[in-house]
Design a protein around this motif. Structure first.
Motif, PDB file in Angstrom:
ATOM      1  N   GLU A 249       0.866  -1.173   0.000  1.00  0.00           N
ATOM      2  CA  GLU A 249       0.000   0.000   0.000  1.00  0.00           C
ATOM      3  C   GLU A 249       0.903   1.223   0.000  1.00  0.00           C
ATOM      4  OE1 GLU A 249      -3.872   1.759   0.140  1.00  0.00           O
ATOM      5  OE2 GLU A 249      -3.437  -0.393   0.266  1.00  0.00           O
ATOM      6  N   ARG A 250       0.641   2.184  -0.889  1.00  0.00           N
ATOM      7  CA  ARG A 250       1.469   3.383  -0.958  1.00  0.00           C
ATOM      8  C   ARG A 250       1.081   4.350   0.157  1.00  0.00           C
ATOM      9  NH1 ARG A 250       5.083   5.517  -4.066  1.00  0.00           N
ATOM     10  NH2 ARG A 250       4.942   3.788  -5.543  1.00  0.00           N
ATOM     11  N   VAL A 251       2.094   4.917   0.814  1.00  0.00           N
ATOM     12  CA  VAL A 251       1.885   5.877   1.898  1.00  0.00           C
ATOM     13  C   VAL A 251       2.832   7.064   1.683  1.00  0.00           C
ATOM     14  CG1 VAL A 251       1.141   4.130   3.557  1.00  0.00           C
ATOM     15  CG2 VAL A 251       3.568   4.712   3.384  1.00  0.00           C
ATOM     16  N   ASP A 252       2.655   8.095   2.501  1.00  0.00           N
ATOM     17  CA  ASP A 252       3.555   9.240   2.397  1.00  0.00           C
ATOM     18  C   ASP A 252       3.930   9.739   3.793  1.00  0.00           C
ATOM     19  OD1 ASP A 252       1.441  10.808   3.367  1.00  0.00           O
ATOM     20  OD2 ASP A 252       0.841  11.449   1.352  1.00  0.00           O
ATOM     21  N   HIS A 253       4.613  10.880   3.838  1.00  0.00           N
ATOM     22  CA  HIS A 253       5.169  11.395   5.087  1.00  0.00           C
ATOM     23  C   HIS A 253       4.108  11.842   6.087  1.00  0.00           C
ATOM     24  CE1 HIS A 253       4.408  14.878   2.515  1.00  0.00           C
ATOM     25  NE2 HIS A 253       4.267  15.568   3.638  1.00  0.00           N
ATOM     26  N   THR A 254       2.853  11.981   5.644  1.00  0.00           N
ATOM     27  CA  THR A 254       1.815  12.465   6.562  1.00  0.00           C
ATOM     28  C   THR A 254       1.273  11.364   7.468  1.00  0.00           C
ATOM     29  OG1 THR A 254      -0.018  12.045   5.018  1.00  0.00           O
ATOM     30  CG2 THR A 254       1.132  14.174   4.849  1.00  0.00           C
ATOM     31  N   ARG A 255       1.574  10.130   7.170  1.00  0.00           N
ATOM     32  CA  ARG A 255       1.021   9.006   7.941  1.00  0.00           C
ATOM     33  C   ARG A 255       1.811   8.785   9.221  1.00  0.00           C
ATOM     34  NH1 ARG A 255      -4.034   7.737   5.884  1.00  0.00           N
ATOM     35  NH2 ARG A 255      -3.928   7.588   3.605  1.00  0.00           N
ATOM     36  N   ASN A 256       1.084   8.639  10.332  1.00  0.00           N
ATOM     37  CA  ASN A 256       1.746   8.311  11.591  1.00  0.00           C
ATOM     38  C   ASN A 256       1.690   6.797  11.805  1.00  0.00           C
ATOM     39  OD1 ASN A 256      -0.764   7.572  12.840  1.00  0.00           O
ATOM     40  ND2 ASN A 256      -1.179   9.741  13.214  1.00  0.00           N
ATOM     41  N   PRO A 257       2.408   6.273  12.808  1.00  0.00           N
ATOM     42  CA  PRO A 257       2.424   4.812  12.993  1.00  0.00           C
ATOM     43  C   PRO A 257       1.044   4.186  13.161  1.00  0.00           C
ATOM     44  CG  PRO A 257       4.204   5.805  14.231  1.00  0.00           C
ATOM     45  CD  PRO A 257       3.377   6.946  13.697  1.00  0.00           C
ATOM     46  N   ALA A 258       0.142   4.850  13.889  1.00  0.00           N
ATOM     47  CA  ALA A 258      -1.199   4.286  14.088  1.00  0.00           C
ATOM     48  C   ALA A 258      -1.936   4.150  12.757  1.00  0.00           C
ATOM     49  CB  ALA A 258      -2.001   5.152  15.050  1.00  0.00           C
ATOM     50  N   GLU A 259      -1.772   5.147  11.870  1.00  0.00           N
ATOM     51  CA  GLU A 259      -2.417   5.068  10.565  1.00  0.00           C
ATOM     52  C   GLU A 259      -1.797   3.971   9.704  1.00  0.00           C
ATOM     53  OE1 GLU A 259      -3.886   9.643   9.762  1.00  0.00           O
ATOM     54  OE2 GLU A 259      -1.731   9.186   9.599  1.00  0.00           O
ATOM     55  N   LEU A 260      -0.488   3.801   9.817  1.00  0.00           N
ATOM     56  CA  LEU A 260       0.162   2.723   9.077  1.00  0.00           C
ATOM     57  C   LEU A 260      -0.367   1.366   9.531  1.00  0.00           C
ATOM     58  CD1 LEU A 260       3.896   3.873   8.875  1.00  0.00           C
ATOM     59  CD2 LEU A 260       2.045   4.258   7.245  1.00  0.00           C
ATOM     60  N   VAL A 261      -0.558   1.213  10.838  1.00  0.00           N
ATOM     61  CA  VAL A 261      -1.099  -0.042  11.363  1.00  0.00           C
ATOM     62  C   VAL A 261      -2.491  -0.297  10.797  1.00  0.00           C
ATOM     63  CG1 VAL A 261      -1.928  -1.199  13.442  1.00  0.00           C
ATOM     64  CG2 VAL A 261       0.281  -0.033  13.470  1.00  0.00           C
ATOM     65  N   ALA A 262      -3.342   0.740  10.797  1.00  0.00           N
ATOM     66  CA  ALA A 262      -4.711   0.573  10.303  1.00  0.00           C
ATOM     67  C   ALA A 262      -4.735   0.216   8.824  1.00  0.00           C
ATOM     68  CB  ALA A 262      -5.510   1.852  10.551  1.00  0.00           C
ATOM     69  N   LEU A 263      -3.923   0.904   8.034  1.00  0.00           N
ATOM     70  CA  LEU A 263      -3.836   0.573   6.614  1.00  0.00           C
ATOM     71  C   LEU A 263      -3.286  -0.832   6.419  1.00  0.00           C
ATOM     72  CD1 LEU A 263      -2.378   3.899   5.160  1.00  0.00           C
ATOM     73  CD2 LEU A 263      -4.617   2.938   4.610  1.00  0.00           C
ATOM     74  N   GLY A 264      -2.279  -1.157   7.217  1.00  0.00           N
ATOM     75  CA  GLY A 264      -1.638  -2.452   7.084  1.00  0.00           C
ATOM     76  C   GLY A 264      -2.548  -3.615   7.400  1.00  0.00           C
ATOM     77  N   GLN A 265      -3.464  -3.447   8.339  1.00  0.00           N
ATOM     78  CA  GLN A 265      -4.347  -4.547   8.699  1.00  0.00           C
ATOM     79  C   GLN A 265      -5.215  -4.987   7.527  1.00  0.00           C
ATOM     80  OE1 GLN A 265      -6.441  -3.261  12.234  1.00  0.00           O
ATOM     81  NE2 GLN A 265      -4.799  -3.985  13.578  1.00  0.00           N
ATOM     82  N   ASP A 266      -5.647  -4.030   6.709  1.00  0.00           N
ATOM     83  CA  ASP A 266      -6.443  -4.382   5.540  1.00  0.00           C
ATOM     84  C   ASP A 266      -5.602  -5.158   4.534  1.00  0.00           C
ATOM     85  OD1 ASP A 266      -8.963  -4.253   4.163  1.00  0.00           O
ATOM     86  OD2 ASP A 266      -8.059  -2.820   2.785  1.00  0.00           O
ATOM     87  N   VAL A 267      -4.340  -4.731   4.360  1.00  0.00           N
ATOM     88  CA  VAL A 267      -3.439  -5.446   3.461  1.00  0.00           C
ATOM     89  C   VAL A 267      -3.171  -6.851   3.984  1.00  0.00           C
ATOM     90  CG1 VAL A 267      -1.150  -5.427   2.407  1.00  0.00           C
ATOM     91  CG2 VAL A 267      -2.372  -3.274   2.735  1.00  0.00           C
ATOM     92  N   GLU A 268      -2.993  -6.980   5.290  1.00  0.00           N
ATOM     93  CA  GLU A 268      -2.694  -8.282   5.889  1.00  0.00           C
ATOM     94  C   GLU A 268      -3.792  -9.295   5.620  1.00  0.00           C
ATOM     95  OE1 GLU A 268      -2.100  -7.541  10.049  1.00  0.00           O
ATOM     96  OE2 GLU A 268      -0.758  -5.869   9.610  1.00  0.00           O
ATOM     97  N   ARG A 269      -5.025  -8.896   5.860  1.00  0.00           N
ATOM     98  CA  ARG A 269      -6.110  -9.879   5.725  1.00  0.00           C
ATOM     99  C   ARG A 269      -6.274 -10.317   4.274  1.00  0.00           C
ATOM    100  NH1 ARG A 269     -10.654  -7.921   3.655  1.00  0.00           N
ATOM    101  NH2 ARG A 269     -10.980  -5.666   3.567  1.00  0.00           N
ATOM    102  N   ARG A 270      -6.113  -9.387   3.325  1.00  0.00           N
ATOM    103  CA  ARG A 270      -6.238  -9.771   1.916  1.00  0.00           C
ATOM    104  C   ARG A 270      -5.105 -10.706   1.504  1.00  0.00           C
ATOM    105  NH1 ARG A 270      -6.900  -4.103   1.061  1.00  0.00           N
ATOM    106  NH2 ARG A 270      -4.939  -4.044  -0.111  1.00  0.00           N
ATOM    107  N   THR A 271      -3.902 -10.375   1.940  1.00  0.00           N
ATOM    108  CA  THR A 271      -2.735 -11.183   1.576  1.00  0.00           C
ATOM    109  C   THR A 271      -2.847 -12.591   2.149  1.00  0.00           C
ATOM    110  OG1 THR A 271      -1.391  -9.168   1.563  1.00  0.00           O
ATOM    111  CG2 THR A 271      -0.217 -11.267   1.662  1.00  0.00           C
ATOM    112  N   LEU A 272      -3.234 -12.685   3.412  1.00  0.00           N
ATOM    113  CA  LEU A 272      -3.366 -13.996   4.050  1.00  0.00           C
ATOM    114  C   LEU A 272      -4.462 -14.819   3.394  1.00  0.00           C
ATOM    115  CD1 LEU A 272      -2.536 -15.977   6.252  1.00  0.00           C
ATOM    116  CD2 LEU A 272      -4.156 -14.823   7.798  1.00  0.00           C
ATOM    117  N   ALA A 273      -5.595 -14.199   3.099  1.00  0.00           N
ATOM    118  CA  ALA A 273      -6.707 -14.938   2.495  1.00  0.00           C
ATOM    119  C   ALA A 273      -6.311 -15.527   1.143  1.00  0.00           C
ATOM    120  CB  ALA A 273      -7.927 -14.028   2.344  1.00  0.00           C
ATOM    121  N   ARG A 274      -5.566 -14.762   0.343  1.00  0.00           N
ATOM    122  CA  ARG A 274      -5.139 -15.296  -0.950  1.00  0.00           C
ATOM    123  C   ARG A 274      -4.181 -16.465  -0.775  1.00  0.00           C
ATOM    124  NH1 ARG A 274      -5.274  -9.791  -2.810  1.00  0.00           N
ATOM    125  NH2 ARG A 274      -3.081  -9.506  -2.239  1.00  0.00           N
ATOM    126  N   ALA A 275      -3.222 -16.317   0.140  1.00  0.00           N
ATOM    127  CA  ALA A 275      -2.256 -17.399   0.348  1.00  0.00           C
ATOM    128  C   ALA A 275      -2.952 -18.669   0.826  1.00  0.00           C
ATOM    129  CB  ALA A 275      -1.196 -16.962   1.361  1.00  0.00           C
TER     130      ALA A 275
END
Length: 295
Positions: A249-275
């Motif tokens: 997922e593309r991010v930029d300098h405005t994202r804080n760690p909490a936002e990265l975690v929230a974005l990352g959780q969506d990526v995690e579930r999709r990636t795991l489901a495909r695998a």
């Protein structure tokens, strides 16, 4: 008389055959000849010759005449004639069979909820026979989906006993797959060997970057422009098992760690489901430290 698209027409049993062997001419001809000799129809076929290991990999879906048992037994017997000639390692399973699965969790619910929802919706060919948690936090979620929950706490002193209990659950339920859905414990080398090729993990980072704990915070500190997730088979080397799927997922300098975690959780579930789906559909074959994924 049944029309071809009549839902009342009896379905021809369909099977998935996966195989690997040293690469050489004649493999596809021999396997397809066996299937044709039984009156089978190949409905899907993919193959790959690895220039790294010198091995050949093939996945074939085939409709076989006769009853499911008769068709499968006939194919097994016929394959025996070419196994020795080509040194084949192979597996045969019914297309769409629900794979008995144990899901292991800690406290975060997003991957577990996604897998259980997809299974209930019929989007994943799984039969989740148990959820095992080293904390009791997700017991209610498992209960909501009608899956038995086992609380198996783990400490440094009790880890051998906890892993013995996990193996007992796997064996007693007949589980063929273990999914670490944000299970925040490291499995022992002995357990990794015992379950080799049957444990899938989701790592909340685009490996090989940011291994270990708190990868999103590591990513934030490095000012990355992409975050991601990696689903891989578990080995004794932490976060270094053969990779099945990755997403970013593309991010930029405005994202804080909490936002990265929230974005990352969506990526995690999709990636795991495909695998998990690709594993359950026998689309993933191990090629040394790499995987061959027939999507």
């Amino acid at each position: 008389m049944h029309l071809a698209n009549d839902p009342a027409a009896p379905a021809t049993p369909e099977w998935v055959l996966t195989l690997s062997c040293p690469d050489r001419p004649g493999i596809v001809h021999a396997v397809s000849g066996v299937i044709a000799g039984l009156g089978g129809n190949i409905t899907e076929s993919q193959q790959f010759g690895s220039p790294v290991t010198g091995r050949f990999y093939m996945r074939v879906q085939v409709a076989l005449p006769g009853t499911p048992d008769d068709g499968a037994d006939a194919l097994r017997d016929a394959l025996a004639r070419v196994v020795a000639e080509f040194d084949l390692t192979w597996d045969l399973d019914r297309v769409g069979r629900a794979v008995p699965t144990v899901i292991m969790v800690s406290k975060e619910a997003h991957c577990l909820n996604d897998l259980l929802f997809r299974q209930r919706a019929g989007d994943l060919p799984l039969d989740v026979v148990a959820v095992v948690g080293n904390h009791p936090d997700l017991a209610g979620l498992a209960t909501f989906y009608g899956v038995p929950f086992h609380h198996v706490p783990v400490t440094r002193d009790t880890k051998p006993e906890a892993e013995a209990e996990l193996l007992r659950i796997v064996e007693s339920t007949g589980a063929e797959l273990v999914v670490l859905a944000r299970y925040m414990q490291i499995l022992s080398d002995e357990l990794c060997v015992r379950l080799a090729g049957h444990v899938i993990n989701i790592h909340h980072s685009f490996l090989p970057s940011f291994k270990g704990a708190r990868p999103y915070h590591q990513a934030f500190e490095r000012g990355v422009k992409l975050i991601g997730a990696t689903s891989h088979y578990v080995t004794g080397d932490l976060d270094e098992g053969p990779i099945i799927e990755q997403e970013v997922e593309r991010v930029d300098h405005t994202r804080n760690p909490a936002e990265l975690v929230a974005l990352g959780q969506d990526v995690e579930r999709r990636t795991l489901a495909r695998a998990v789906r690709w594993h359950a559909e026998h689309r993933v074959l191990l090629d040394g430290l790499r995987t061959v994924v027939f999507r």
